[in-house]
Design an enzyme around this catalytic site. Sequence first.
Site, mmCIF file in Angstrom:
data_model
loop_
_atom_site.group_PDB
_atom_site.id
_atom_site.type_symbol
_atom_site.label_atom_id
_atom_site.label_comp_id
_atom_site.label_asym_id
_atom_site.label_seq_id
_atom_site.Cartn_x
_atom_site.Cartn_y
_atom_site.Cartn_z
ATOM 1 N N HIS A 266 -9.185 3.095 19.914
ATOM 2 C CA HIS A 266 -8.497 4.209 20.585
ATOM 3 C C HIS A 266 -9.058 4.504 21.984
ATOM 4 O O HIS A 266 -8.304 4.723 22.934
ATOM 5 C CB HIS A 266 -8.606 5.487 19.757
ATOM 6 C CG HIS A 266 -8.137 5.333 18.343
ATOM 7 N ND1 HIS A 266 -7.042 4.579 17.998
ATOM 8 C CD2 HIS A 266 -8.614 5.852 17.182
ATOM 9 C CE1 HIS A 266 -6.878 4.644 16.681
ATOM 10 N NE2 HIS A 266 -7.812 5.396 16.168
ATOM 11 N N ASP B 242 -2.116 1.073 16.933
ATOM 12 C CA ASP B 242 -3.207 1.940 17.372
ATOM 13 C C ASP B 242 -2.522 3.267 17.617
ATOM 14 O O ASP B 242 -1.787 3.423 18.594
ATOM 15 C CB ASP B 242 -3.840 1.409 18.662
ATOM 16 C CG ASP B 242 -5.031 2.261 19.078
ATOM 17 O OD1 ASP B 242 -4.863 3.491 19.191
ATOM 18 O OD2 ASP B 242 -6.124 1.702 19.269
ATOM 19 N N HIS B 243 -2.712 4.229 16.712
ATOM 20 C CA HIS B 243 -1.834 5.407 16.772
ATOM 21 C C HIS B 243 -2.024 6.218 18.061
ATOM 22 O O HIS B 243 -1.143 6.963 18.450
ATOM 23 C CB HIS B 243 -1.947 6.261 15.500
ATOM 24 C CG HIS B 243 -3.128 7.182 15.441
ATOM 25 N ND1 HIS B 243 -4.361 6.769 15.039
ATOM 26 C CD2 HIS B 243 -3.249 8.501 15.720
ATOM 27 C CE1 HIS B 243 -5.198 7.795 15.075
ATOM 28 N NE2 HIS B 243 -4.545 8.868 15.487
ATOM 29 N N LYS C 210 -17.761 13.007 15.645
ATOM 30 C CA LYS C 210 -17.321 13.890 14.554
ATOM 31 C C LYS C 210 -18.215 15.122 14.524
ATOM 32 O O LYS C 210 -19.324 15.112 15.045
ATOM 33 C CB LYS C 210 -17.384 13.147 13.221
ATOM 34 C CG LYS C 210 -16.384 11.986 13.157
ATOM 35 C CD LYS C 210 -15.891 11.750 11.762
ATOM 36 C CE LYS C 210 -14.880 10.620 11.696
ATOM 37 N NZ LYS C 210 -13.502 11.051 11.975
ATOM 38 N N LYS D 177 0.780 8.395 21.026
ATOM 39 C CA LYS D 177 0.713 9.811 21.412
ATOM 40 C C LYS D 177 1.462 10.011 22.728
ATOM 41 O O LYS D 177 1.245 9.252 23.680
ATOM 42 C CB LYS D 177 -0.756 10.249 21.533
ATOM 43 C CG LYS D 177 -1.455 10.296 20.161
ATOM 44 C CD LYS D 177 -2.852 10.851 20.269
ATOM 45 C CE LYS D 177 -3.557 10.809 18.925
ATOM 46 N NZ LYS D 177 -3.527 12.068 18.202
ATOM 47 N N GLY E 294 -0.652 4.544 -1.304
ATOM 48 C CA GLY E 294 -1.928 4.972 -0.711
ATOM 49 C C GLY E 294 -1.804 6.207 0.177
ATOM 50 O O GLY E 294 -0.724 6.759 0.400
ATOM 51 N N GLY F 53 0.827 -1.223 0.000
ATOM 52 C CA GLY F 53 0.000 0.000 0.000
ATOM 53 C C GLY F 53 0.849 1.256 0.000
ATOM 54 O O GLY F 53 0.432 2.305 0.511
ATOM 55 N N GLU G 16 -13.916 15.601 17.533
ATOM 56 C CA GLU G 16 -13.336 16.047 16.255
ATOM 57 C C GLU G 16 -14.257 17.066 15.610
ATOM 58 O O GLU G 16 -15.478 16.988 15.767
ATOM 59 C CB GLU G 16 -13.203 14.862 15.303
ATOM 60 C CG GLU G 16 -12.284 13.774 15.803
ATOM 61 C CD GLU G 16 -12.001 12.789 14.698
ATOM 62 O OE1 GLU G 16 -11.128 13.077 13.875
ATOM 63 O OE2 GLU G 16 -12.677 11.742 14.650
HETATM 64 N N1 LIG Z 1 -5.672 6.892 5.610
HETATM 65 C C1 LIG Z 1 -5.733 6.985 6.917
HETATM 66 O O1 LIG Z 1 -5.707 8.069 7.513
HETATM 67 C C2 LIG Z 1 -5.813 5.762 7.756
HETATM 68 C C3 LIG Z 1 -5.798 4.511 7.182
HETATM 69 N N2 LIG Z 1 -5.812 3.395 7.992
HETATM 70 C C4 LIG Z 1 -5.764 2.066 7.404
HETATM 71 O O2 LIG Z 1 -4.628 1.963 6.576
HETATM 72 C C5 LIG Z 1 -4.882 1.108 5.491
HETATM 73 C C6 LIG Z 1 -4.592 1.848 4.189
HETATM 74 O O3 LIG Z 1 -5.451 2.965 4.097
HETATM 75 P P1 LIG Z 1 -5.260 4.098 2.990
HETATM 76 O O4 LIG Z 1 -3.833 4.342 2.693
HETATM 77 O O5 LIG Z 1 -6.112 5.210 3.440
HETATM 78 O O6 LIG Z 1 -5.947 3.423 1.706
HETATM 79 P P2 LIG Z 1 -5.816 3.878 0.169
HETATM 80 O O7 LIG Z 1 -7.052 3.411 -0.499
HETATM 81 O O8 LIG Z 1 -5.406 5.277 0.013
HETATM 82 O O9 LIG Z 1 -4.591 2.991 -0.352
HETATM 83 C C7 LIG Z 1 -4.708 1.609 -0.547
HETATM 84 C C8 LIG Z 1 -3.377 1.061 -0.995
HETATM 85 O O10 LIG Z 1 -3.561 -0.332 -1.226
HETATM 86 C C9 LIG Z 1 -3.022 -0.657 -2.497
HETATM 87 N N3 LIG Z 1 -3.781 -1.766 -3.054
HETATM 88 C C10 LIG Z 1 -5.122 -1.880 -3.165
HETATM 89 N N4 LIG Z 1 -5.446 -3.050 -3.720
HETATM 90 C C11 LIG Z 1 -4.286 -3.695 -3.978
HETATM 91 C C12 LIG Z 1 -3.958 -4.947 -4.556
HETATM 92 N N5 LIG Z 1 -4.892 -5.810 -5.005
HETATM 93 N N6 LIG Z 1 -2.669 -5.272 -4.662
HETATM 94 C C13 LIG Z 1 -1.707 -4.435 -4.231
HETATM 95 N N7 LIG Z 1 -1.938 -3.245 -3.671
HETATM 96 C C14 LIG Z 1 -3.214 -2.877 -3.553
HETATM 97 C C15 LIG Z 1 -3.161 0.604 -3.321
HETATM 98 O O11 LIG Z 1 -2.178 0.633 -4.322
HETATM 99 P P3 LIG Z 1 -2.517 0.595 -5.898
HETATM 100 O O12 LIG Z 1 -3.727 1.414 -6.092
HETATM 101 O O13 LIG Z 1 -1.266 1.166 -6.519
HETATM 102 O O14 LIG Z 1 -2.695 -0.825 -6.166
HETATM 103 C C16 LIG Z 1 -2.851 1.673 -2.281
HETATM 104 O O15 LIG Z 1 -1.466 1.832 -2.171
HETATM 105 C C17 LIG Z 1 -6.333 0.649 5.657
HETATM 106 O O16 LIG Z 1 -6.335 -0.549 6.402
HETATM 107 C C18 LIG Z 1 -6.946 1.762 6.486
HETATM 108 O O17 LIG Z 1 -8.063 1.302 7.209
HETATM 109 C C19 LIG Z 1 -5.798 3.498 9.355
HETATM 110 C C20 LIG Z 1 -5.820 4.717 9.968
HETATM 111 C C21 LIG Z 1 -5.868 5.948 9.236
HETATM 112 O O1 LIG Z 2 -8.122 6.410 13.619
HETATM 113 C C1 LIG Z 2 -8.725 7.439 13.434
HETATM 114 O O2 LIG Z 2 -8.333 8.559 14.074
HETATM 115 C C2 LIG Z 2 -8.675 9.836 13.589
HETATM 116 C C3 LIG Z 2 -8.433 10.822 14.737
HETATM 117 O O3 LIG Z 2 -7.091 10.801 15.079
HETATM 118 P P1 LIG Z 2 -6.386 12.047 15.772
HETATM 119 O O4 LIG Z 2 -4.994 11.604 15.968
HETATM 120 O O5 LIG Z 2 -6.551 13.198 14.825
HETATM 121 O O6 LIG Z 2 -7.130 12.302 17.040
HETATM 122 C C4 LIG Z 2 -10.107 9.894 13.117
HETATM 123 O O7 LIG Z 2 -10.338 11.123 12.458
HETATM 124 C C5 LIG Z 2 -10.372 8.773 12.141
HETATM 125 O O8 LIG Z 2 -11.749 8.762 11.793
HETATM 126 C C6 LIG Z 2 -10.007 7.435 12.739
HETATM 127 O O9 LIG Z 2 -10.052 6.437 11.723
#
Ligand SMILES: NC(=O)C1=CN([C@@H]2O[C@H](COP(=O)(O)OP(=O)(O)OC[C@H]3O[C@@H](n4cnc5c(N)ncnc54)[C@H](OP(=O)(O)O)[C@@H]3O)[C@@H](O)[C@H]2O)C=CC1
Ligand SMILES: O=C1O[C@H](COP(=O)(O)O)[C@@H](O)[C@H](O)[C@H]1O
Length: 505
Positions: A242, A179-180, A342, A184, A13, A10, A218
């Site tokens: 959290h 668990d971020h 939220k 903290k 992502g 990922g 939030e």
């Molecule tokens: N974003 C956030 O703030 C937070 C995210 N999370 C968790 O982190 C994880 C990632 O989230 P996030 O980055 O937002 O998600 P995104 O949708 O932005 O990114 C998903 C990633 O997965 C890759 N991917 C998807 N399908 C495939 C596949 N079949 N094979 C290989 N790679 C794949 C994509 O790459 P490509 O498209 O190049 O294949 C991309 O890099 C999730 O579990 C989410 O719940 C947790 C806390 C906060």
């Molecule tokens: O994990 C999550 O946390 C954020 C809030 O994090 P914070 O560090 O800004 O307090 C929350 O917005 C999000 O929905 C949740 O997935």
Amino acid sequence: MDAMTFVLFGATGDLAKRKIFPAIYNLYVDRKLPESFQLIGLGRRKLSEDEFRGQVAQSLRAFSRRTTSDEATVRDFLEHIGYTELNVNELSDYAKLASRIEEREQRFVLPENRVFYMSVAPELFGTIVANLQESGLSRVSGWKRLVIEKPFGHDLESARVLNASLAQAFEEKEIFRIDHYLGKPMVQNLEVLEYSNPVLQALWRNRYVANVQITAAETVGVETRAEYYDHSGAVRDMFQNHMLQMLMMLAMQLPKHSTAEEVGFKKRKVMEALRPLQQEGVEANIVRGQYTAGQIGGQQVAGYTEEPGVNPASTTDTYIAARLWIDDYFWSEVPFYIRTGKRLAGKSTRIVIEFKDPADKFSRTNEATAPNLLTIDIGPEAGMTFQLNMKNPLNGKIEPVQIHTAVDEKDIPEAYETLIADMMRGDATFFAHWDEVELAWQWVQPILNAFERNELPLHAYPAGSNGPEAADRLLEQDGFHWWHDEPQAKSQEERKLAETAGVQV
Ligand SMILES: NC(=O)C1=CN([C@@H]2O[C@H](COP(=O)(O)OP(=O)(O)OC[C@H]3O[C@@H](n4cnc5c(N)ncnc54)[C@H](OP(=O)(O)O)[C@@H]3O)[C@@H](O)[C@H]2O)C=CC1
Ligand SMILES: O=C1O[C@H](COP(=O)(O)O)[C@@H](O)[C@H](O)[C@H]1O
């Protein structure tokens, strides 16, 4: 720190861009990475190594806490980063990945120490682990670690299934569940506060504590995450992980040593002592809410069901408040109130410990005093306030005073930085262990069931407010109220008197 290869699923992502790369770069600038460190980013996108490095450089410029103005430092950092196309469902792609890793391990004389970081949708976790095992990538002569993002399961049953699938290739001590909130600084400080202050240590119990309030408020709404959030709600997104982790960190008895095993054991004890919610107790102790249109910072914002991607008939909770009881020697009879939501009035994560009123009034003046409060600000400001009482020399009245200390979150290491560094050292103290995660799902399951069957009222609250009024009543029943931002000076007794007289305090 051991030399290692960091394999990031990922890597293209959102989380990688906003959190993971900036955190690793900050560690690099602070010289907290091992001398020999290689990162291989993975995704399906067709990208050359240069294109990928260009994307990483952009994310550092946008999100890193450390300066990126020194081009040479950024360039040197990027030298450690590579990219490989991989579809997690294609076993043959893992063979290509294996040769890439082995080639780099040989070229840079790296031991077979491998981190597999899953920054992908949770539905892919099981497939990745199975393919890591099948391809031989997880059989190493050094150590291996699996880092896994939330959500960890959707309910108790699915979390158990997921855990069993991870356990086929990784031992519990090799699994780092992020668990971020545990990264903290003020959450990590809870243990230290109690340990290093005998005064607090003595008071940290039911004899002196009237109630504990844990809030994560939030101002943001669902943003662009409707697809995930509408199936999740505040209970799964924040509460099960959290909020309950903060509860464990606060209420656990001090371990002799701050090790992963001992902290994990003490946290488990808290969860085991948590009074189970009977199905019929859900309505009495839980408040479910959903935001409607309102104003945040002077701007009009949409209600939840009008947000893009949200089902207009959705009953998903964007707010949850709960009253919990820990039936152990130290905390029995102390209510713990937890709320998160939220689109609330302000962004603030904080813990307030309200101490009991003294049994007797100050004899000379018979004045009622404000309660002592210990407020621990987790974010965005990290700090602490202790509210005490003293006689104001100007008017001779007993008045509350606040002793306050604070640090701005942006000046201190970000949670991901701390947690990734801990994981690289193999220290799982501030990660969620399976026992805790399972017990947390077990406690929350009756709430999930009640929400699913729509057995609880869904209280509407306007965006920009402090949440549904029903959450205020949860505390009023016990003679308390939520401590919002303003310093409050009313004693429990004064409040009760005022309530009897119908006065709002
Ligand atoms: N974003 C956030 O703030 C937070 C995210 N999370 C968790 O982190 C994880 C990632 O989230 P996030 O980055 O937002 O998600 P995104 O949708 O932005 O990114 C998903 C990633 O997965 C890759 N991917 C998807 N399908 C495939 C596949 N079949 N094979 C290989 N790679 C794949 C994509 O790459 P490509 O498209 O190049 O294949 C991309 O890099 C999730 O579990 C989410 O719940 C947790 C806390 C906060
Ligand atoms: O994990 C999550 O946390 C954020 C809030 O994090 P914070 O560090 O800004 O307090 C929350 O917005 C999000 O929905 C949740 O997935």
